[in-house]
Structures are given as C-alpha cells and as structure tokens.
Motif scaffolding. Structure first.
Motif, PDB file in Angstrom:
ATOM      1  N   VAL A   1      74.532  90.535  57.317  1.00  0.00           N
ATOM      2  CA  VAL A   1      73.289  90.437  57.705  1.00  0.00           C
ATOM      3  C   VAL A   1      72.175  91.138  57.351  1.00  0.00           C
ATOM      4  CG1 VAL A   1      71.063  88.797  57.907  1.00  0.00           C
ATOM      5  CG2 VAL A   1      73.429  87.513  57.959  1.00  0.00           C
ATOM      6  N   ARG A   2      71.106  91.048  56.727  1.00  0.00           N
ATOM      7  CA  ARG A   2      70.554  92.743  56.828  1.00  0.00           C
ATOM      8  C   ARG A   2      69.403  91.977  57.420  1.00  0.00           C
ATOM      9  NH1 ARG A   2      71.182  94.796  52.580  1.00  0.00           N
ATOM     10  NH2 ARG A   2      72.519  96.770  52.818  1.00  0.00           N
ATOM     11  N   VAL A   3      68.884  92.260  58.454  1.00  0.00           N
ATOM     12  CA  VAL A   3      67.335  92.517  58.574  1.00  0.00           C
ATOM     13  C   VAL A   3      66.187  93.427  58.681  1.00  0.00           C
ATOM     14  CG1 VAL A   3      66.070  91.103  60.798  1.00  0.00           C
ATOM     15  CG2 VAL A   3      68.286  91.332  60.233  1.00  0.00           C
ATOM     16  N   ASP A   4      64.646  93.072  58.069  1.00  0.00           N
ATOM     17  CA  ASP A   4      64.499  94.373  58.229  1.00  0.00           C
ATOM     18  C   ASP A   4      62.881  93.849  59.322  1.00  0.00           C
ATOM     19  OD1 ASP A   4      61.356  94.740  57.777  1.00  0.00           O
ATOM     20  OD2 ASP A   4      61.680  95.262  55.936  1.00  0.00           O
ATOM     21  N   PRO A   5      62.983  94.350  60.440  1.00  0.00           N
ATOM     22  CA  PRO A   5      62.847  94.602  61.867  1.00  0.00           C
ATOM     23  C   PRO A   5      61.738  94.372  61.807  1.00  0.00           C
ATOM     24  CG  PRO A   5      63.254  97.441  61.354  1.00  0.00           C
ATOM     25  CD  PRO A   5      63.861  96.223  60.059  1.00  0.00           C
ATOM     26  N   ASP A   6      60.190  94.948  60.509  1.00  0.00           N
ATOM     27  CA  ASP A   6      58.993  94.934  61.119  1.00  0.00           C
ATOM     28  C   ASP A   6      58.030  93.631  60.033  1.00  0.00           C
ATOM     29  OD1 ASP A   6      58.565  97.404  62.212  1.00  0.00           O
ATOM     30  OD2 ASP A   6      59.333  97.869  60.320  1.00  0.00           O
TER      31      ASP A   6
ATOM     32  N   LYS B   1      67.026  99.540  59.044  1.00  0.00           N
ATOM     33  CA  LYS B   1      67.262  98.176  58.496  1.00  0.00           C
ATOM     34  C   LYS B   1      68.392  97.957  59.432  1.00  0.00           C
ATOM     35  CE  LYS B   1      63.661  97.427  55.535  1.00  0.00           C
ATOM     36  NZ  LYS B   1      64.302  96.951  53.661  1.00  0.00           N
ATOM     37  N   LEU B   2      68.130  95.931  60.170  1.00  0.00           N
ATOM     38  CA  LEU B   2      69.160  95.740  60.977  1.00  0.00           C
ATOM     39  C   LEU B   2      70.409  95.507  60.595  1.00  0.00           C
ATOM     40  CD1 LEU B   2      69.868  95.405  63.617  1.00  0.00           C
ATOM     41  CD2 LEU B   2      68.459  93.970  64.053  1.00  0.00           C
TER      42      LEU B   2
ATOM     43  N   GLU C   1      65.288  88.118  56.449  1.00  0.00           N
ATOM     44  CA  GLU C   1      66.639  88.386  56.595  1.00  0.00           C
ATOM     45  C   GLU C   1      67.629  87.747  55.784  1.00  0.00           C
ATOM     46  OE1 GLU C   1      67.836  86.234  59.943  1.00  0.00           O
ATOM     47  OE2 GLU C   1      65.820  86.890  61.667  1.00  0.00           O
ATOM     48  N   VAL C   2      68.043  89.041  55.163  1.00  0.00           N
ATOM     49  CA  VAL C   2      68.718  88.236  53.706  1.00  0.00           C
ATOM     50  C   VAL C   2      70.690  88.857  53.970  1.00  0.00           C
ATOM     51  CG1 VAL C   2      67.251  88.736  52.210  1.00  0.00           C
ATOM     52  CG2 VAL C   2      68.710  90.876  52.704  1.00  0.00           C
ATOM     53  N   ASP C   3      71.312  88.006  52.958  1.00  0.00           N
ATOM     54  CA  ASP C   3      72.895  88.201  52.868  1.00  0.00           C
ATOM     55  C   ASP C   3      72.379  90.019  52.342  1.00  0.00           C
ATOM     56  OD1 ASP C   3      73.452  86.335  54.047  1.00  0.00           O
ATOM     57  OD2 ASP C   3      74.087  85.611  51.615  1.00  0.00           O
TER      58      ASP C   3
END
Length: 279
Positions: free
Chosen positions: A88-93, A78-79, A97-99
C-alpha cells in the motif's frame, strides 16, 4: 538508563565524536530519569508537526531472526507498507492510502547480495568474551557462527552454552558487507560472514526496502527509549512527538525519508508516519 538511552549510544556514529564519553557515562551511571536530560543536551531536538496513524496493517512482527521491516519510503517521499494483501502507498502529508500497483512485496530476510547467506541470529555465546552471530547458507551447508567485536552486556546470565538473544538493527548489506547495530555497537560483517570488525562510522550505501537507512543512503533513523535519532547531512537530531511519548521503547521497523522530514515506525502491529521540519 539502558532502556532509555538504548541505541542512542549511536550518537557516537551519528553526531559529534566527543559525545561518546558523555553517552557512555549517562548509560552507566545516571539514573533512568536523567537520561532524557542528557540526551537533550547532546543532540538538538525537533517536535513533530503531524503524526498520522496508517490504516494499512503492516505484515510481520520482530522476532529473534533479524529482518527488514514492513515499511519503506520511496524516492518520491511516499511511504510503502507491506501488508498481507500486497503493498500500500501512503501519502505521509495528506494521509491518502492506495494500492501500490506494480510494487512487489520485499522479502524480510536479511540476505547477502549474492543470496547465499541469511542472517538468522545474534546471541550471547556465554564465553564471557563476545557476542556471536549465526548465518544460514541457503545451499544447505552448515550454519556459520561468527564472533562479533561486541562484549556481552554487563550482568548477562547464562544457564548453558547459549544465552539471551542480542539486540540488533540491520542497516544494509552491500558488496562491502553487512552493516548493523549490535547492542548499540556499529559493526561490519564481511559479505561471506568470515569475519566482523568495529565500524567507526556508518556507511552511506543505499539500503534495501525495510531498512532504517533511506533509499539514497543519506539518512538513518535509530529508535531509542527516549526518542528517535535521525542522522542526515552529517548531523544528528532527536525527533519527538507528544503523541508518541511513553512509547518510544516499543517502536520498531522505523524508516526515514531521504530528506529526513518524515519518519514512520510500527508499534503494536500498527504503523504511523510523522512529519518534522527539514534539518
């Protein structure tokens, strides 16, 4: 050619050693429009499967002071994006996006493991011999100015004792010292900033958040004017995407996942993340 090839010269460290002479030749003698052709011949290329814009706005822009970037990949792939409001956490696929609850924003300062030194500058000392780096001591002692094993760029001009800033990319600062690219040369600075030496090959130590090396130390990304060069498993490849064409020279703060299938960068104060096939 300097702008098109740029840090790609690091294929000397990222790929086959016999590419060094050809890359130097390309940088010095070939017209700009030929640089990408040479690059394609030297490294295998891979085109992105997807490129996603990230809604979270990364905090911090590159300046004269070397810094760790506002992006980093977790071991899970995760990014993480450092923003003004937090991480913020991002699912690259999937693009979700969530805190990132419980994840503290990391410092952009490039500091020694003991916290005593901070890399504050790299510049042309106008002595015609070498570039210099400046390190600030957090205890208030005078700054340390260190000659680097990197010659000033050809054609550099100086109107005084201090010339233009050098292009740098900090990679990691561990117990063995600070590893960085300075004007496309890989150098190692002692942890106490007492000396600097050329580095024949990039180390594999884990890197801090915001570094171009993956968290496990197994992958490294270097942005260039012609594409993104990623090293993983002892091999290098050239990553490109139609959506990014014409913007590679503006990318910064690039990071790579441990499996080298995802890369994220910042351009014009906005982040993106792309997916490529496994090397």
């Amino acid at each position: 050619v300097e702008e098109d090839v740029g840090p790609l010269i690091e294929a000397r460290h990222l790929g086959p050693a016999d590419a060094a002479a050809e890359l130097h030749l390309a940088k010095a003698e070939l017209p700009r429009q030929s640089a990408q052709g040479w690059l394609a011949r030297l490294l295998p290329a891979s085109t992105a499967k997807t490129v996603r814009s990230v809604a979270a706005v990364p905090l911090g822009d590159p300046g004269r002071t070397p810094t760790w970037g506002p992006l980093t990949f977790e071991p899970s792939g995760k990014l993480l994006v450092r923003t003004r409001a937090g991480v913020v956490r991002v699912d690259p696929d999937a693009g979700d996006e969530v805190d990132a609850d419980g994840v503290a924003p990391w410092s952009p300062a490039v500091t020694s493991p003991d916290g005593r030194l901070r890399w504050s500058d790299a510049y042309d000392a106008c002595d015609g011999v070498s570039l210099h780096a400046t390190f600030a001591l957090v205890n208030g002692e005078p700054d340390r100015d260190l000659a680097l094993p990197v010659a000033p760029p050809l054609g550099s001009r100086c109107a005084g004792p201090r010339g233009a800033e050098a292009r740098v990319l900090p990679i990691a600062w561990g117990l063995g010292g600070l590893e960085a690219l300075v004007e496309d040369e890989l150098v190692l600075v002692a942890s106490d900033a007492s000396r600097a030496s050329p580095l024949a090959a990039s180390l594999a130590a884990p890197a801090p958040p915001g570094a171009p090396r993956s968290v496990d130390g197994k992958a490294l990304v270097v942005p260039t004017g012609a594409g993104l060069v990623v090293r993983a498993g002892g091999k290098a490849r050239w990553l490109r995407a139609p959506e990014l064409d014409g913007t590679y020279g503006e990318q910064h703060g690039c990071v790579v996942s441990s499996d080298a299938t995802h890369v994220a960068c910042v351009r014009a104060a906005r982040a993106w993340v792309g997916a490529w096939d496994a090397p």
